[in-house]
Write a protein that holds these residues in place. Structure first.
Motif, short mmCIF file in Angstrom:
data_model
loop_
_atom_site.label_atom_id
_atom_site.label_comp_id
_atom_site.label_asym_id
_atom_site.label_seq_id
_atom_site.Cartn_x
_atom_site.Cartn_y
_atom_site.Cartn_z
N MET A 132 22.57 4.71 -6.92
CA MET A 132 21.70 5.18 -5.90
C MET A 132 21.82 6.58 -5.75
N SER A 133 20.88 7.33 -5.36
CA SER A 133 20.94 8.81 -5.13
C SER A 133 20.92 9.27 -3.64
N ASP A 134 22.08 10.14 -3.18
CA ASP A 134 22.07 10.45 -2.10
C ASP A 134 20.72 11.22 -1.47
N ALA A 135 20.21 12.18 -2.88
CA ALA A 135 18.84 12.74 -2.52
C ALA A 135 17.76 12.00 -1.73
N TYR A 136 17.77 10.83 -1.94
CA TYR A 136 16.59 9.95 -1.40
C TYR A 136 17.07 8.88 -0.35
N ARG A 137 18.29 9.00 0.17
CA ARG A 137 18.79 8.12 1.07
C ARG A 137 18.21 8.57 2.24
N VAL A 138 17.48 7.31 3.20
CA VAL A 138 17.26 7.85 4.52
C VAL A 138 17.95 7.00 5.47
N ARG A 139 17.93 7.32 6.60
CA ARG A 139 18.44 6.37 7.56
C ARG A 139 17.55 6.41 8.84
N LEU A 140 17.62 5.16 9.88
CA LEU A 140 16.53 5.22 10.81
C LEU A 140 17.46 4.68 11.88
N ARG A 141 17.43 5.26 12.96
CA ARG A 141 18.25 4.61 14.10
C ARG A 141 17.31 4.56 15.43
N THR A 142 17.29 3.26 16.20
CA THR A 142 16.55 3.39 17.29
C THR A 142 16.75 4.20 18.47
N LEU A 143 16.03 4.62 19.31
CA LEU A 143 16.30 5.34 20.42
C LEU A 143 16.22 4.43 21.59
N GLY A 144 17.13 4.37 22.71
CA GLY A 144 17.23 3.71 23.68
C GLY A 144 16.91 2.38 23.17
N ASP A 145 16.10 1.42 24.01
CA ASP A 145 15.71 -0.03 23.40
C ASP A 145 14.81 -0.22 22.50
N GLY A 146 14.38 0.76 21.86
CA GLY A 146 13.45 0.53 20.63
C GLY A 146 12.14 0.36 21.03
N PRO A 147 11.17 0.37 20.25
CA PRO A 147 11.28 0.49 18.80
C PRO A 147 11.21 1.92 18.50
N THR A 148 10.81 2.84 19.36
CA THR A 148 11.04 4.27 19.00
C THR A 148 12.34 4.55 18.22
N ALA A 149 12.23 5.44 17.20
CA ALA A 149 13.40 5.76 16.50
C ALA A 149 13.27 6.93 15.77
N LEU A 150 14.42 7.49 15.34
CA LEU A 150 14.63 8.63 14.52
C LEU A 150 14.89 8.42 13.29
N GLY A 151 13.91 8.99 12.39
CA GLY A 151 14.52 8.79 10.81
C GLY A 151 14.98 10.10 10.50
N GLU A 152 16.11 9.89 9.54
CA GLU A 152 16.75 11.11 9.19
C GLU A 152 16.95 11.10 7.47
N ALA A 153 16.77 12.07 6.74
CA ALA A 153 17.20 12.22 5.37
C ALA A 153 17.70 13.61 5.36
N GLY A 154 19.04 13.58 5.30
CA GLY A 154 19.61 14.96 5.23
C GLY A 154 19.59 15.90 6.49
N PRO A 155 19.14 17.04 6.22
CA PRO A 155 18.88 17.85 7.61
C PRO A 155 17.68 17.72 8.14
N PHE A 156 16.66 16.57 7.85
CA PHE A 156 15.22 16.61 8.05
C PHE A 156 15.20 15.30 8.94
N THR A 157 14.31 15.23 10.05
CA THR A 157 14.13 14.26 10.77
C THR A 157 12.74 13.78 11.06
N LEU A 158 12.25 12.65 11.56
CA LEU A 158 10.94 12.45 11.97
C LEU A 158 11.04 11.38 13.27
#
Length: 140
Positions: A1-27
């Protein structure tokens, strides 16, 4: 797999609101307030359709450069629906508008080329397998 396309998502507080990240980018991802979310970000269906639009836009510019075509702008609208819990998407429509002073025939060639090679729509059309691994953690 390529790190260039790896994304991670972590919930904030109790969820379901979450922060997605890919390298320096977030949403921010979330669910609408009407169905238990905070209404603070994109839901998964919107992200799926946005990834199709982003892929089209990026590929239009990439292929235009290789074809020697100058673009003045693009607008892509992607639409579909998830009509019931657990259902897949309805057919997905993609409306592409390209602004350019190039001959229309050249722009149509560009659009046809991107329709064939756009990677995200191809992954969906080709039904790329998804492998899930899961773990359970206990709170500290």
């Amino acid at each position: 797999m390529s790190d260039a396309y790896r994304v991670r998502l972590r919930t904030l507080g109790d969820g379901p609101t979450a922060l997605g990240e890919a390298g320096p980018f977030t949403l921010v991802t979330d669910r609408p307030t009407a169905v238990g979310g905070g209404g603070l970000g994109f839901n998964g269906g919107q992200l799926l359709y946005l990834s199709i639009a982003a892929c089209w836009s990026n590929d239009l510019y990439r292929e235009a450069a290789t074809m020697g075509i100058e673009l003045d702008g693009v607008e892509i609208t992607v639409d579909g629906d998830f009509p019931s819990r657990g259902s897949g998407s309805t057919p997905i429509s993609v409306d592409v508008t390209v602004r350019s002073s190039e001959p229309e025939e050249r722009i149509r060639e560009l659009i046809a080329a991107v329709e064939v090679i756009a990677e995200i729509p191809r992954a969906i059309r080709d039904a790329t397998p998804i492998e899930v691994t899961a773990s359970v953690e206990r709170p500290a």
